[in-house]
Structures are given as C-alpha cells and as structure tokens.
Design a protein around this motif. Structure first.
Motif, mmCIF file in Angstrom:
data_model
loop_
_atom_site.group_PDB
_atom_site.id
_atom_site.type_symbol
_atom_site.label_atom_id
_atom_site.label_comp_id
_atom_site.label_asym_id
_atom_site.label_seq_id
_atom_site.Cartn_x
_atom_site.Cartn_y
_atom_site.Cartn_z
ATOM 1 N N MET A 30 0.839 -1.208 -0.131
ATOM 2 C CA MET A 30 -0.134 -0.133 0.189
ATOM 3 C C MET A 30 0.836 1.260 -0.102
ATOM 4 O O MET A 30 1.901 1.462 0.311
ATOM 5 C CB MET A 30 -0.994 0.668 0.720
ATOM 6 N N ALA A 31 0.453 2.485 -1.037
ATOM 7 C CA ALA A 31 0.557 3.409 0.186
ATOM 8 C C ALA A 31 -0.647 4.471 -0.695
ATOM 9 O O ALA A 31 -1.262 4.395 -1.417
ATOM 10 C CB ALA A 31 1.765 3.166 -1.644
ATOM 11 N N TYR A 32 0.402 5.912 0.379
ATOM 12 C CA TYR A 32 -0.560 6.720 0.155
ATOM 13 C C TYR A 32 0.221 8.459 -0.709
ATOM 14 O O TYR A 32 1.608 8.312 -0.459
ATOM 15 C CB TYR A 32 -1.371 7.035 1.073
ATOM 16 N N GLU A 33 -0.311 8.918 -1.056
ATOM 17 C CA GLU A 33 0.563 10.398 -1.995
ATOM 18 C C GLU A 33 -0.702 11.369 -0.915
ATOM 19 O O GLU A 33 -2.026 11.556 -1.739
ATOM 20 C CB GLU A 33 0.554 10.308 -2.923
ATOM 21 N N VAL A 34 0.043 12.411 -1.172
ATOM 22 C CA VAL A 34 -0.575 14.354 -0.915
ATOM 23 C C VAL A 34 -0.314 14.609 -1.418
ATOM 24 O O VAL A 34 1.162 14.844 -2.065
ATOM 25 C CB VAL A 34 -0.755 14.261 0.576
ATOM 26 N N GLY A 35 -1.198 15.690 -1.711
ATOM 27 C CA GLY A 35 -0.535 17.305 -2.775
ATOM 28 C C GLY A 35 -1.318 18.805 -2.853
ATOM 29 O O GLY A 35 -2.652 18.468 -2.653
ATOM 30 N N ILE A 36 -1.072 19.187 -3.646
ATOM 31 C CA ILE A 36 -1.847 19.942 -4.230
ATOM 32 C C ILE A 36 -2.695 20.178 -5.628
ATOM 33 O O ILE A 36 -0.755 19.889 -6.472
ATOM 34 C CB ILE A 36 -1.285 21.381 -4.324
ATOM 35 N N GLU A 37 -3.197 19.495 -6.472
ATOM 36 C CA GLU A 37 -3.820 19.797 -7.776
ATOM 37 C C GLU A 37 -4.409 21.087 -8.020
ATOM 38 O O GLU A 37 -4.929 21.827 -7.951
ATOM 39 C CB GLU A 37 -4.811 18.409 -7.979
ATOM 40 N N TYR A 38 -2.932 20.977 -9.278
ATOM 41 C CA TYR A 38 -3.702 22.316 -10.120
ATOM 42 C C TYR A 38 -4.520 21.897 -11.486
ATOM 43 O O TYR A 38 -3.614 21.237 -12.170
ATOM 44 C CB TYR A 38 -2.323 23.440 -10.573
ATOM 45 N N GLY A 39 -5.205 22.446 -11.946
ATOM 46 C CA GLY A 39 -6.207 22.319 -13.005
ATOM 47 C C GLY A 39 -6.698 23.117 -13.664
ATOM 48 O O GLY A 39 -7.670 24.008 -12.807
ATOM 49 N N THR A 40 -6.904 22.977 -14.814
ATOM 50 C CA THR A 40 -7.947 24.239 -15.749
ATOM 51 C C THR A 40 -8.957 23.226 -16.707
ATOM 52 O O THR A 40 -7.790 22.147 -17.077
ATOM 53 C CB THR A 40 -6.800 25.282 -16.978
ATOM 54 N N PHE A 41 -10.093 23.384 -16.865
ATOM 55 C CA PHE A 41 -10.938 23.301 -17.712
ATOM 56 C C PHE A 41 -11.584 23.272 -18.021
ATOM 57 O O PHE A 41 -11.958 24.553 -17.817
ATOM 58 C CB PHE A 41 -11.109 21.357 -18.276
ATOM 59 N N ARG A 42 -12.433 22.649 -19.169
ATOM 60 C CA ARG A 42 -13.876 23.484 -19.290
ATOM 61 C C ARG A 42 -14.689 22.174 -19.055
ATOM 62 O O ARG A 42 -14.994 21.418 -19.469
ATOM 63 C CB ARG A 42 -14.350 23.805 -20.613
ATOM 64 N N LEU A 43 -15.948 23.108 -18.143
ATOM 65 C CA LEU A 43 -17.324 22.127 -17.259
ATOM 66 C C LEU A 43 -18.146 22.732 -18.026
ATOM 67 O O LEU A 43 -17.969 23.631 -17.530
ATOM 68 C CB LEU A 43 -16.526 22.051 -15.627
ATOM 69 N N ALA A 44 -19.078 21.890 -18.484
ATOM 70 C CA ALA A 44 -20.596 21.968 -19.370
ATOM 71 C C ALA A 44 -20.442 23.459 -19.595
ATOM 72 O O ALA A 44 -20.752 24.525 -19.426
ATOM 73 C CB ALA A 44 -20.985 22.198 -18.099
ATOM 74 N N GLY A 45 -19.173 24.239 -20.736
ATOM 75 C CA GLY A 45 -19.003 25.157 -21.200
ATOM 76 C C GLY A 45 -18.478 26.345 -20.569
ATOM 77 O O GLY A 45 -17.959 27.488 -21.054
ATOM 78 N N ARG A 46 -17.832 25.758 -19.592
ATOM 79 C CA ARG A 46 -17.376 27.234 -18.407
ATOM 80 C C ARG A 46 -16.424 26.805 -18.119
ATOM 81 O O ARG A 46 -15.552 26.008 -17.339
ATOM 82 C CB ARG A 46 -18.027 26.919 -16.938
ATOM 83 N N ALA A 47 -15.188 27.779 -18.523
ATOM 84 C CA ALA A 47 -13.640 27.691 -17.873
ATOM 85 C C ALA A 47 -13.754 27.425 -15.974
ATOM 86 O O ALA A 47 -14.081 27.975 -15.556
ATOM 87 C CB ALA A 47 -13.220 28.860 -18.210
ATOM 88 N N ILE A 48 -12.495 26.308 -16.085
ATOM 89 C CA ILE A 48 -13.023 26.074 -14.136
ATOM 90 C C ILE A 48 -11.437 26.732 -14.066
ATOM 91 O O ILE A 48 -10.638 25.588 -14.904
ATOM 92 C CB ILE A 48 -13.479 24.979 -14.386
ATOM 93 N N ALA A 49 -10.825 26.410 -13.001
ATOM 94 C CA ALA A 49 -9.315 26.487 -12.846
ATOM 95 C C ALA A 49 -9.476 26.155 -11.320
ATOM 96 O O ALA A 49 -10.354 26.875 -10.434
ATOM 97 C CB ALA A 49 -8.366 28.426 -12.430
ATOM 98 N N ALA A 50 -8.719 25.112 -10.478
ATOM 99 C CA ALA A 50 -9.258 24.211 -9.201
ATOM 100 C C ALA A 50 -7.213 24.416 -9.022
ATOM 101 O O ALA A 50 -6.609 24.320 -9.898
ATOM 102 C CB ALA A 50 -9.509 23.329 -10.259
ATOM 103 N N GLU A 51 -7.996 24.355 -7.701
ATOM 104 C CA GLU A 51 -6.625 24.321 -6.734
ATOM 105 C C GLU A 51 -7.376 23.499 -5.359
ATOM 106 O O GLU A 51 -7.515 24.663 -5.295
ATOM 107 C CB GLU A 51 -5.827 25.656 -6.449
#
Length: 88
Positions: A30-51
């Motif tokens: 078993m292993a685990y990983e933690v961190g910060i995900e940074y993402g950009t994408f379009r969701l239902a036509g809307r620009a999304i930036a996530a942290e």
C-alpha cells in the motif's frame, strides 16, 4: 472510483491537471500520496480553474501500482458550474 468521475468527465473538455508539493509514503503493498492538484478545463462550457488538496491511495497488484482511492477538496468553481446545470 471510475464510476464517480465519469459523469463529470462527460461534461468536461480539454484542460490539464498537475500535482505539486507531492509527498509519497509506502508500506508493503500500500502507498499514499498527498499534494496540491492544479487544473484548468471546461466544465459544461464554463472555464474552470481548480486548486485542491489531494490524497491518492495505491495498492500494488501484479507488480504494478493501481490507484484505489482519490480524494480532493471541493472546488467552488466546479460546484457553481454543476449547480447551474441542475437549474437549467
């Protein structure tokens, strides 16, 4: 896990996600990983930036590591886009 991501993936287009501030710990199979995900994408036509803070849990199966759990913080931008869809 795949079934929980599929509905959002079907509404999403383009984009990218990367993991930063990554910390990984393993013990046996078993292993685990933690961190910060940074993402950009379009969701239902809307620009999304996530942290989001992220935790991934892995299990070694047949000599390969397989993800068995993925958890992130809630992204307010994603919640807003999904809420707008349900109102339409």
């Amino acid at each position: 896990m795949r079934s929980s991501l599929e509905p959002v993936a079907q509404l999403s287009t383009g984009g990218s996600v990367h993991l930063s501030d990554r910390h990984l710990q393993s013990a046996g199979e078993m292993a685990y990983e933690v961190g910060i995900e940074y993402g950009t994408f379009r969701l239902a036509g809307r620009a999304i930036a996530a942290e989001c803070r992220v935790t991934n849990v892995y299990r070694r199966e047949g000599g390969a590591w397989k993800i068995v759990h993925h958890h992130t913080d809630v992204s307010p931008a994603m919640v807003d886009a999904l809420r707008d869809l349900t109102r339409a």
